[in-house]
Design an enzyme around this catalytic site. Structure first.
Site, PDB file in Angstrom:
ATOM      1  N   ARG A 179       0.818  -1.328   0.235  1.00 19.15           N
ATOM      2  CA  ARG A 179       0.279   0.183  -0.163  1.00 19.15           C
ATOM      3  C   ARG A 179       0.361   1.451  -0.442  1.00 19.15           C
ATOM      4  O   ARG A 179       0.468   2.456  -0.374  1.00 19.15           O
ATOM      5  CB  ARG A 179      -0.595  -0.079   1.264  1.00 19.15           C
ATOM      6  CG  ARG A 179      -1.901  -0.995   0.815  1.00 19.15           C
ATOM      7  CD  ARG A 179      -2.870  -1.565   2.254  1.00 19.15           C
ATOM      8  NE  ARG A 179      -4.130  -0.274   2.811  1.00 19.15           N
ATOM      9  CZ  ARG A 179      -4.486   0.108   3.266  1.00 19.15           C
ATOM     10  NH1 ARG A 179      -4.435   0.275   4.451  1.00 19.15           N
ATOM     11  NH2 ARG A 179      -4.972   1.851   3.466  1.00 19.15           N
ATOM     12  N   CYS A 238      -1.483   5.605   9.562  1.00 16.63           N
ATOM     13  CA  CYS A 238      -1.769   4.409   8.936  1.00 16.63           C
ATOM     14  C   CYS A 238      -2.837   4.336   7.929  1.00 16.63           C
ATOM     15  O   CYS A 238      -2.696   5.342   6.919  1.00 16.63           O
ATOM     16  CB  CYS A 238      -2.655   3.286   9.906  1.00 16.63           C
ATOM     17  SG  CYS A 238      -3.900   3.534  10.753  1.00 16.63           S
TER      18      CYS A 238
END
Length: 281
Positions: A179, A238
């Protein structure tokens, strides 16, 4: 309470602690249905979306899991029978990375010290012989918790704008490397990362069996990564401000100061027209 209390508790120690009168056990697994199907006996359920977040219609405003007000959180604690003297243990089924670490951070952020996360989660407790129940646990005595502000530092998107590429600061992205690199984005709209952010996946806080690394191991890992920067110059994020708390928990377990949490995280940054970096060829 001694300041030497570890933020992590083993399943064997949980069995001993459960007999104490001020003990409160919290199940932070996703979905009330999972809790109702079976949970550690005596545990009360908290819901990430409705109780640990103040979700807006537009995720560009604070990301997918913005914090509720501290006063609203204190009302939740009171309803769960938690007071300032309570010894609270929280668990989930994702090695602390779902909502257990978020709940831990929120408790620490209102100044509560007697809060621990169960190492290895629900499975570790079951393996250790902790009893299970499928009954919704009753709160027999409401707590009395009154707080009005968060005491731990947080960063907002404007601060990230200013410091993400400043060498005096360090922005840590704890998402999976794929990611971060921009190879995939299974949740948010755009793949990639905040320019200047470094990637230290939260899963690297754990050993191959899913338990936290030792405090010594975590300290060695993060002292190397942080390169002497002070906690006030470190920001952790995050996807939506949840698993970032796993790394904040790991740092606390290592005996290090808790740095800033960027609650909006990638879910906010990627929806606000900010520059996006990738590592794709």
């Amino acid at each position: 309470m001694t300041q030497n209390l570890s933020p992590i508790i083993s399943a064997s120690d949980l069995l001993l602690l459960s007999a104490l009168p001020e003990f409160v056990l919290i199940d932070a697994r996703f979905g009330k249905a999972n809790y109702e199907a079976g949970h550690l006996k005596g545990a009360h359920h908290v819901d990430l979306n409705s109780q640990l977040s103040d979700i807006k219609a537009d995720f560009a405003e604070g990301g997918r899991h913005p914090l509720p007000t501290a006063s609203r959180f204190s009302e939740l604690l009171s309803s769960l029978g938690i007071s300032p003297s309570s010894h609270v243990v929280v668990y989930d089924d994702k090695n602390g990375a779902n909502a257990a670490a978020r709940f831990w951070w929120m408790m620490r952020a209102i100044g509560h010290e007697k809060i621990q996360v169960l190492d290895g989660g629900m499975d570790a407790a079951i393996h250790a012989g902790f009893p299970l129940s499928s009954e919704v646990e009753k709160v027999y005595l409401k707590g009395n918790y009154k707080v009005s502000f968060w005491q731990l530092p947080v960063a907002d998107i404007r601060e990230i704008d200013k410091v993400s590429q400043d060498p005096e600061y360090l922005v840590i992205d704890v998402r999976e490397n794929e990611r971060y690199r921009g190879e995939k984005e299974p949740i948010d709209l755009v793949a990639g990362h905040i320019p200047g952010a470094v990637n230290i996946p939260f899963a690297s806080n754990l050993d191959p069996k899913g338990f936290f690394l030792s405090p010594t191991g975590l300290r060695a890992k993060y002292e190397k990564a942080l390169e002497g920067k002070s906690a006030e110059n470190i920001i952790v994020h995050c996807g939506s401000g949840v698993t970032a708390c796993h790394t904040l928990l790991a740092l606390a377990h290592a005996g290090m100061e808790i740095p800033k949490l960027y609650v909006g995280s990638w879910s906010e940054w990627s929806r606000n027209g900010r520059e996006i970096a990738t590592e794709l060829g």
